[in-house]
Scaffold this motif. Structure first.
Motif, mmCIF file in Angstrom:
data_model
loop_
_atom_site.group_PDB
_atom_site.id
_atom_site.type_symbol
_atom_site.label_atom_id
_atom_site.label_comp_id
_atom_site.label_asym_id
_atom_site.label_seq_id
_atom_site.Cartn_x
_atom_site.Cartn_y
_atom_site.Cartn_z
ATOM 1 N N GLY A 11 37.629 12.609 37.551
ATOM 2 C CA GLY A 11 38.309 11.439 37.010
ATOM 3 C C GLY A 11 38.406 11.526 35.499
ATOM 4 O O GLY A 11 38.915 12.500 34.952
ATOM 5 N N ASP A 12 37.872 10.531 34.802
ATOM 6 C CA ASP A 12 37.930 10.498 33.344
ATOM 7 C C ASP A 12 36.754 11.226 32.690
ATOM 8 O O ASP A 12 36.706 11.328 31.461
ATOM 9 N N THR A 13 35.815 11.712 33.486
ATOM 10 C CA THR A 13 34.624 12.362 32.928
ATOM 11 C C THR A 13 34.860 13.853 32.752
ATOM 12 O O THR A 13 35.167 14.559 33.714
ATOM 13 N N LEU A 14 34.706 14.316 31.512
ATOM 14 C CA LEU A 14 34.838 15.742 31.214
ATOM 15 C C LEU A 14 33.517 16.431 31.515
ATOM 16 O O LEU A 14 32.447 15.990 31.064
ATOM 17 N N LEU A 15 33.591 17.520 32.256
ATOM 18 C CA LEU A 15 32.422 18.283 32.671
ATOM 19 C C LEU A 15 32.599 19.735 32.246
ATOM 20 O O LEU A 15 33.692 20.154 31.876
ATOM 21 N N GLN A 16 31.524 20.507 32.315
ATOM 22 C CA GLN A 16 31.621 21.911 31.949
ATOM 23 C C GLN A 16 30.768 22.756 32.882
ATOM 24 O O GLN A 16 29.622 22.398 33.187
ATOM 25 N N ALA A 17 31.334 23.876 33.318
ATOM 26 C CA ALA A 17 30.623 24.813 34.192
ATOM 27 C C ALA A 17 30.435 26.138 33.476
ATOM 28 O O ALA A 17 31.326 26.600 32.761
ATOM 29 N N GLY A 18 29.280 26.748 33.680
ATOM 30 C CA GLY A 18 29.036 28.106 33.224
ATOM 31 C C GLY A 18 29.217 29.041 34.404
ATOM 32 O O GLY A 18 28.556 28.879 35.441
#
Length: 236
Positions: A11-18
């Motif tokens: 949704g509106d939440t920015l996430l990050q994956a390694g």
């Protein structure tokens, strides 16, 4: 092997994956790694790299938001509390990572699994409970086992493996029994391996608080990893 950081959204939440990619250019099965209560960190990234060495795309996902980190040696209840009280939001957040993984060019979207540590173990079990769209199987390592109460029934399609420390105060024997009954009621293909002398966080070399029921156990760590890799080889 190459390791890269990728942004994605729930949704509106920015996430990050390694993400650790195995050698070569062909598509490969993917394994998501869901972090413990302090957030995505060195341990999850090392697991992604170990998985890449085995030929998988290892994806250390993010439950809290890009750059949101807890204290590895402190109390992170404020980070997991909102998800424990809203398991539907927890499930949505994990599903967003599965959807993201399936879009990656190097990932064979028909062969995806998820493993989780501590809080992450609960997350992957909820993924299985919720239908596990796009995921063949899940592994919980010293995870919480409590059901999510989301009124879902029917057979659990994803295969389930639980690596459990028998002396883990966060998953006492009564919760293990309740989990077993839940899995049986939903006709899951499930396994639970209990490590008799192990406590919570038994795969974490920095866990050293036996008075709180948390301690590293080298034997349980090694044995559980062997079990996980055998499970993934059969699954993917």
């Amino acid at each position: 092997m190459t390791v890269q950081q990728f942004d994605y959204r729930d949704g509106d939440t920015l996430l990050q994956a390694g993400i650790a990619f195995p050698a070569g250019e062909e598509k490969a099965p993917a394994v998501l790694i869901v972090h413990q209560w302090a957030g995505r960190g060195e341990g999850e990234h090392k697991t992604a790299e170990r998985l890449a060495e085995l030929g998988y795309v290892g994806i250390a996902i993010d439950m809290f938001g890009k750059d949101v980190k807890g204290d590895p040696s402190g109390d992170n209840s404020h980070l997991i509390g909102p998800f424990l009280s809203d398991r539907a939001a927890l499930l949505q957040r994990v599903r967003a990572a599965v959807t993201f993984a399936a879009t990656l060019d190097r990932v064979d979207a028909t062969r995806i699994a998820a493993i989780g540590y501590c809080f992450g173990g609960l997350c992957v079990l909820d993924l299985a409970r919720g239908g596990a769209d796009g995921v063949r199987g899940v592994v919980s390592l010293h995870g919480m086992l409590d059901g999510h109460g989301l009124e879902q029934d029917g057979a659990i399609a994803a295969k389930v493996l639980v690596e459990h420390g028998w002396r883990d105060p966060m998953a006492a024997p009564d919760k293990v029994l309740a989990f077993a009954e839940e899995m049986g009621a939903r006709d899951a293909d499930w396994q639970l391996h209990a490590h008799g002398r192990a406590m919570h966080a038994f795969t974490n070399p920095h866990a050293a608080a036996p008075e709180k029921g948390m301690a590293y156990d080298a034997d349980a760590d090694r044995r559980s990893w062997e079990s996980v890799t055998a499970f993934l080889a059969e699954l993917l």
